[in-house]
Design a protein around this motif. Structure first.
Motif, mmCIF file in Angstrom:
data_model
loop_
_atom_site.group_PDB
_atom_site.id
_atom_site.type_symbol
_atom_site.label_atom_id
_atom_site.label_comp_id
_atom_site.label_asym_id
_atom_site.label_seq_id
_atom_site.Cartn_x
_atom_site.Cartn_y
_atom_site.Cartn_z
ATOM 1 N N MET A 471 0.855 -1.182 0.000
ATOM 2 C CA MET A 471 0.000 0.000 0.000
ATOM 3 C C MET A 471 0.895 1.237 0.000
ATOM 4 S SD MET A 471 -3.058 -1.114 -0.111
ATOM 5 C CE MET A 471 -4.122 0.240 0.421
ATOM 6 N N PRO A 472 0.425 2.337 -0.551
ATOM 7 C CA PRO A 472 1.265 3.547 -0.607
ATOM 8 C C PRO A 472 1.822 3.968 0.742
ATOM 9 C CG PRO A 472 -0.671 3.831 -1.995
ATOM 10 C CD PRO A 472 -0.864 2.539 -1.248
ATOM 11 N N GLY A 473 1.037 3.812 1.804
ATOM 12 C CA GLY A 473 1.504 4.231 3.125
ATOM 13 C C GLY A 473 2.664 3.414 3.648
ATOM 14 N N THR A 476 7.975 3.479 2.549
ATOM 15 C CA THR A 476 8.710 4.468 3.329
ATOM 16 C C THR A 476 10.208 4.364 3.053
ATOM 17 O OG1 THR A 476 9.009 2.939 5.177
ATOM 18 C CG2 THR A 476 6.997 4.301 5.170
ATOM 19 N N ARG A 519 1.003 10.641 -10.032
ATOM 20 C CA ARG A 519 0.767 10.434 -8.608
ATOM 21 C C ARG A 519 -0.479 9.572 -8.481
ATOM 22 N NH1 ARG A 519 1.759 11.950 -3.457
ATOM 23 N NH2 ARG A 519 3.530 13.238 -4.052
ATOM 24 N N GLY A 521 -3.015 7.092 -5.558
ATOM 25 C CA GLY A 521 -3.359 6.876 -4.160
ATOM 26 C C GLY A 521 -4.366 5.763 -3.998
ATOM 27 N N ASP A 522 -4.589 5.410 -2.716
ATOM 28 C CA ASP A 522 -5.502 4.306 -2.412
ATOM 29 C C ASP A 522 -6.914 4.785 -2.082
ATOM 30 O OD1 ASP A 522 -5.096 5.479 0.052
ATOM 31 O OD2 ASP A 522 -3.979 3.794 0.902
ATOM 32 N N GLY A 525 -6.264 8.564 1.518
ATOM 33 C CA GLY A 525 -5.366 9.625 1.958
ATOM 34 C C GLY A 525 -3.905 9.403 1.646
ATOM 35 N N ALA A 526 -3.474 8.145 1.533
ATOM 36 C CA ALA A 526 -2.062 7.865 1.242
ATOM 37 C C ALA A 526 -1.830 7.892 -0.260
ATOM 38 C CB ALA A 526 -1.665 6.501 1.803
ATOM 39 N N SER A 527 -0.721 8.514 -0.673
ATOM 40 C CA SER A 527 -0.415 8.597 -2.108
ATOM 41 C C SER A 527 1.086 8.464 -2.331
ATOM 42 C CB SER A 527 -0.921 9.913 -2.694
ATOM 43 O OG SER A 527 -0.225 11.017 -2.131
ATOM 44 N N LEU A 528 1.463 8.252 -3.585
ATOM 45 C CA LEU A 528 2.857 8.020 -3.949
ATOM 46 C C LEU A 528 3.078 8.540 -5.363
ATOM 47 C CD1 LEU A 528 5.324 6.557 -2.609
ATOM 48 C CD2 LEU A 528 4.696 4.542 -3.949
ATOM 49 N N SER A 568 12.576 11.748 -1.479
ATOM 50 C CA SER A 568 11.228 11.212 -1.331
ATOM 51 C C SER A 568 11.164 9.839 -1.974
ATOM 52 C CB SER A 568 10.198 12.151 -1.975
ATOM 53 O OG SER A 568 10.469 12.287 -3.372
#
Length: 579
Positions: A471-473, A476, A519, A521-522, A525-528, A568
């Motif tokens: 998942m994007p979150g 890291t 970009r 996201g799911d 709220g989380a995106s990449l 990033s």
């Protein structure tokens, strides 16, 4: 069975996920070692047992370095080399014109310099002389040298070695050997036919390094001290990666330690090259293969053949900057030449068909310095061994690249033995050849037949092997650090690929002519961010750029993006499928 049910992605590939056995082993490893689950997944795929995990993650030269004397002729090679050094004899180094040859020569020149000695460097011109030693050059070198050391070449050079009358010849190579060897003082080569193949994965620079290890041992036995070899591993690292040697065994340790040495910025040539390429951080394995390596190679491809070796061996920062700037200029020219040949070769290969055991193309005036790169592009496009040949009159010089599990070098060597080639040789993944125009079709037909027997025709559109879902979150910097612990990644040790499933694209933009930035996201709220290079050269770019709100599964490798002084996480996007 396909992963997420994707039998045909946007790029036409079937997605293959980890097996249930790999998942089981990874879970067991995570429980017994306390290592992160994502890292255990990589280790399990690589066949690492839980009790081996710690040593695998911290490979040490002292634990993995093979005994140099395990290679035939090694003691004799080191003895003859040291004898020349101690007697003040005249030494010449005959090196191939690629990164491996240049690094091999630089290792010897650096070692000799630290003992107050020098050597003559000779690198043949790719067009005028071709690959490897030739009679005229060897005879000329022998007329004013006592010892000629051939690096990254020479194993099949019976005639040229015989032409070196009055001088001794030592060969340090890794290309496939024939049934007989040249009459040299020593032929050190893990791919000699009478070797067991345990070190077949070494590049020539690694063979030279082992010879210097043996030389150091002989010096110590005589109560003397040699140069610090660990400080030379930057040269072994760049050669290992650029020559596409598999990153297994001691090669992993060579590259890991070599990157640490490179980060110290002590070798003027590599410092100047990194600066010319605007590399603003310590290099990783990727940079060796795709940033520094092509620039070192540029001189041998379309310019002055010895520029790369001179750059790697100089201890003069001003000379290094001048050489690096010239190689940067030649690399830009190389890209233009390559683009022209690539377009023509791909059109020809597609017209012939990309589903045969061999994909090939040949053309008049195609620059021999870029046919190898173009062969790599054809191989990637078709998932087949590929040959690209440039003709000048009635003689063509070509280069080939293979796929995993298909030994191209051995097949090329067999073709030469059968009289269908003027000459040819190489190793499993890459080979070179010279062919007469009137033998071209027969040679390619026979090569296709030989490769088919190895299963080259059975490969489908390249499957995309994936290591699981993220998942994007979860993407890291800490996760990337953990993943990097299983590296370096490259040939024989692919970097892990992950799928971000059922993602919504919030931004997409074409960058330059063919790249895509987006970009995703799911929805929670989380995106990449993601970058896909060359996306508009195929269907991937248009489909994602004009997504129309559709959701996608996105697959690729995680990396740290360095931009404007900030770091990033981003996805290096390789493929996608509609969710």
């Amino acid at each position: 069975m396909s992963f997420l049910g994707i039998a045909q992605s946007l790029t036409g590939r079937r997605w293959i996920g980890p097996t249930t056995e790999i998942d089981r082993l990874a879970e067991a490893m995570a429980q017994t070692t306390d290592l992160p689950r994502a890292l255990c997944q990589i280790l399990a795929r690589r066949g690492v047992a839980p009790q081996e995990a710690e040593s695998f993650l911290t490979p040490q030269i002292r634990d993995l370095l093979p005994d140099p004397r395990g290679l035939k002729d090694m003691e004799a090679a080191a003895q003859r080399f040291l004898s020349a050094v101690q007697r003040g004899e005249r030494i010449a180094i005959f090196a191939d014109y690629d990164v491996d040859g240049g690094s091999s020569a630089a290792l010897l020149i650096d070692w000799l310099r630290q003992l107050g000695r020098a050597a003559t460097l000779y690198v043949p011109d790719r067009i005028d002389e071709g690959y490897g030693p030739n009679d005229a050059a060897m005879a000329e070198l022998a007329s004013n040298h006592d010892l000629i050391i051939c690096v990254d070449c020479g194993t099949l050079s019976h005639g040229p070695v015989a032409a070196a009358k009055g001088a001794d010849v030592v060969i340090l190579d890794h290309h496939l050997g024939g049934e007989t060897l040249p009459e040299a003082v020593a032929v050190v080569n893990p791919n000699r036919q009478d070797e067991d193949g345990a070190l077949a994965h070494l590049c020539a620079a690694a063979v030279v390094f082992l010879m210097l290890v043996e030389a150091g041992r002989q010096l110590r036995e005589a109560g003397q001290k040699g140069p610090d070899l660990m400080a030379m591993l930057d040269l072994v690292a760049v050669a290992t990666v650029a020559d596409v040697a598999p990153l297994i065994g001691v090669n992993r340790a060579f590259v890991r330690q070599g990157l640490r040495v490179m980060a110290r910025r002590e070798r003027p040539g590599l410092v100047a090259l990194a600066d010319a390429a605007r590399l603003d951080r310590p290099p990783a394995a990727y940079h060796l293969g795709f940033v520094l390596g092509p620039r070192v190679n540029a001189g041998g491809r379309i310019g002055q053949a010895d520029l790369g070796a001179r750059l790697l061996s100089t201890d003069n920062p001003a000379e290094a900057r001048a050489l690096a700037d010239r190689l940067e200029e030649l690399n830009r020219e190389r890209r233009d030449v390559e683009a022209q040949v690539r377009a023509a070769a791909l059109d020809q290969a597609e017209a012939r068909g990309l589903d045969a055991p061999l994909v090939w193309a040949a053309g008049d005036g195609w620059h021999p310095g870029v046919v190898g790169i173009v062969a790599s592009r054809l191989k990637e496009a078709a998932n087949r061994p590929a040959i690209v040949i440039g003709f000048d009159g009635d003689e063509g010089k070509g280069s080939g690249r293979s796929i995993s599990g298909v030994d191209l070098g051995a097949s090329i060597q067999k073709l030469a033995a059968e009289g269908l080639l003027i000459k040819g040789g190489g190793h499993k993944m890459a080979a070179g050849l010279t062919v007469a125009r009137d033998q071209l079709d027969a040679a390619m037909a026979r090569l296709s037949e030989l490769l088919d027997k190895q299963g080259a025709g059975a490969a489908g559109a390249a499957d995309l092997r994936l290591d699981g879902l993220l998942m994007p979150g979860a993407a890291t910097p800490e996760l990337i650090d953990q993943i990097d612990g299983a590296g370096p990644f490259g040939a024989g040790a692919s970097a892990p690929r992950y799928v971000f499933s059922d993602m919504q694209i919030s931004f997409a933009k074409r960058i330059g002519e063919s790249h895509l930035k987006l970009r995703f996201g799911d929805g929670m709220g989380a995106s990449l961010e993601a970058i896909s290079f060359g996306a508009f050269d195929g269907p991937l770019g248009p489909a994602l750029n004009e997504h129309g709100g559709a959701r996608f599964h996105l697959a690729g490798r995680l990396e740290i993006n360095h931009w404007g002084g900030r770091q990033s996480v981003q996805l290096r996007l390789e493929d996608a499928a509609r969710a």
